[in-house]
Design a protein around this motif. Structure first.
Motif, PDB file in Angstrom:
ATOM      1  N   ILE A 116      92.511-101.392  11.896  1.00  0.00           N
ATOM      2  CA  ILE A 116      93.123-100.629  10.383  1.00  0.00           C
ATOM      3  C   ILE A 116      92.714 -99.547  11.160  1.00  0.00           C
ATOM      4  O   ILE A 116      93.681 -98.911  10.862  1.00  0.00           O
ATOM      5  CB  ILE A 116      92.513-101.627   9.352  1.00  0.00           C
ATOM      6  N   LYS A 137      95.159 -97.017  11.738  1.00  0.00           N
ATOM      7  CA  LYS A 137      95.277 -95.161  11.364  1.00  0.00           C
ATOM      8  C   LYS A 137      95.624 -94.587  11.735  1.00  0.00           C
ATOM      9  O   LYS A 137      96.066 -93.363  11.851  1.00  0.00           O
ATOM     10  CB  LYS A 137      94.848 -95.536   9.296  1.00  0.00           C
ATOM     11  N   GLN A 138      94.804 -94.160  12.717  1.00  0.00           N
ATOM     12  CA  GLN A 138      94.588 -93.279  13.291  1.00  0.00           C
ATOM     13  C   GLN A 138      95.709 -92.775  14.729  1.00  0.00           C
ATOM     14  O   GLN A 138      96.067 -91.194  15.041  1.00  0.00           O
ATOM     15  CB  GLN A 138      93.166 -92.808  14.154  1.00  0.00           C
ATOM     16  N   LYS A 169      98.756 -94.175  13.670  1.00  0.00           N
ATOM     17  CA  LYS A 169      99.771 -93.425  12.638  1.00  0.00           C
ATOM     18  C   LYS A 169      99.836 -91.816  12.700  1.00  0.00           C
ATOM     19  O   LYS A 169     100.461 -91.257  12.281  1.00  0.00           O
ATOM     20  CB  LYS A 169     100.169 -94.570  12.095  1.00  0.00           C
ATOM     21  N   GLU A 170      98.879 -91.302  12.065  1.00  0.00           N
ATOM     22  CA  GLU A 170      98.330 -90.013  11.611  1.00  0.00           C
ATOM     23  C   GLU A 170      99.523 -88.948  12.859  1.00  0.00           C
ATOM     24  O   GLU A 170      98.710 -88.277  12.912  1.00  0.00           O
ATOM     25  CB  GLU A 170      96.557 -89.540  11.307  1.00  0.00           C
TER      26      GLU A 170
END
Length: 177
Positions: A165, A169-170, A172-173
């Motif tokens: 996860i 998240k990283q 997408k950032e």
């Protein structure tokens, strides 16, 4: 001074009782061993629940006759000391094996853990066996290993999920930046 008949009977009864309760026994020739060395041996024997007995061979033969250590009969010649393990069957072999390393005059004549004599070459093998407590600890360690592995495996699943996860998240950032 010769022993009285009552003393002989008492010595035979005492040795018979000890042999009946013992789990293993050693017969050894102690000829040439000094008194101070035998005193050390007796002290080590007391500390490890081993009963040492020096008794006339004829009395020892009578005492051991009806026990599982009657196989010592032919060995009871010359100066003989008998060592009986009262708790752990490896105590007397360990004591004799260690003392033989320190004293070249001390010669093990026979080893028995039951009805018959064992090969003297097995003395070191038996002496190196773990004690009852050590064996139980090793067994419990073996039983504990699969449980520990299962716990770490079950713990690894949420850890991997959390890492995945965070990685998503990283990613997408980084795309949004």
């Amino acid at each position: 001074m010769p022993m009285r008949i009552e003393d002989k009977k008492e010595a035979v009864e005492e040795l018979n009782k000890i042999a009946s309760e013992a789990t293993s026994a050693i017969a050894a020739d102690y000829h040439g061993t000094s008194v101070s060395e035998l005193t050390k041996l007796r002290e080590e024997a007391r500390n490890s629940s081993v009963h040492l007995k020096v008794i006339r061979n004829t009395l020892a033969k009578k005492a051991l006759n009806d026990t599982k250590f009657s196989c010592f009969e032919d060995l009871l010649v010359g100066p003989t000391i008998l060592a009986f393990s009262l708790d752990d069957p490896t105590n007397a072999p360990k004591l004799a094996n260690n003392f033989t390393k320190l004293n070249s005059n001390f010669k093990v004549k026979g080893l028995s853990m039951g009805e018959s004599l064992l090969d003297l070459g097995r003395l070191a093998d038996i002496a190196n066996l773990p004690t009852k407590e050590e064996a139980i600890a090793q067994f419990l360690g073996l039983l504990n290993a699969p449980v520990s592995k299962l716990v770490s495996l079950v713990n690894e699943i949420p850890t991997k999920l959390t890492r995945t996860i965070l990685a998503v998240k990283q990613a997408k950032e980084e795309q949004n930046s």
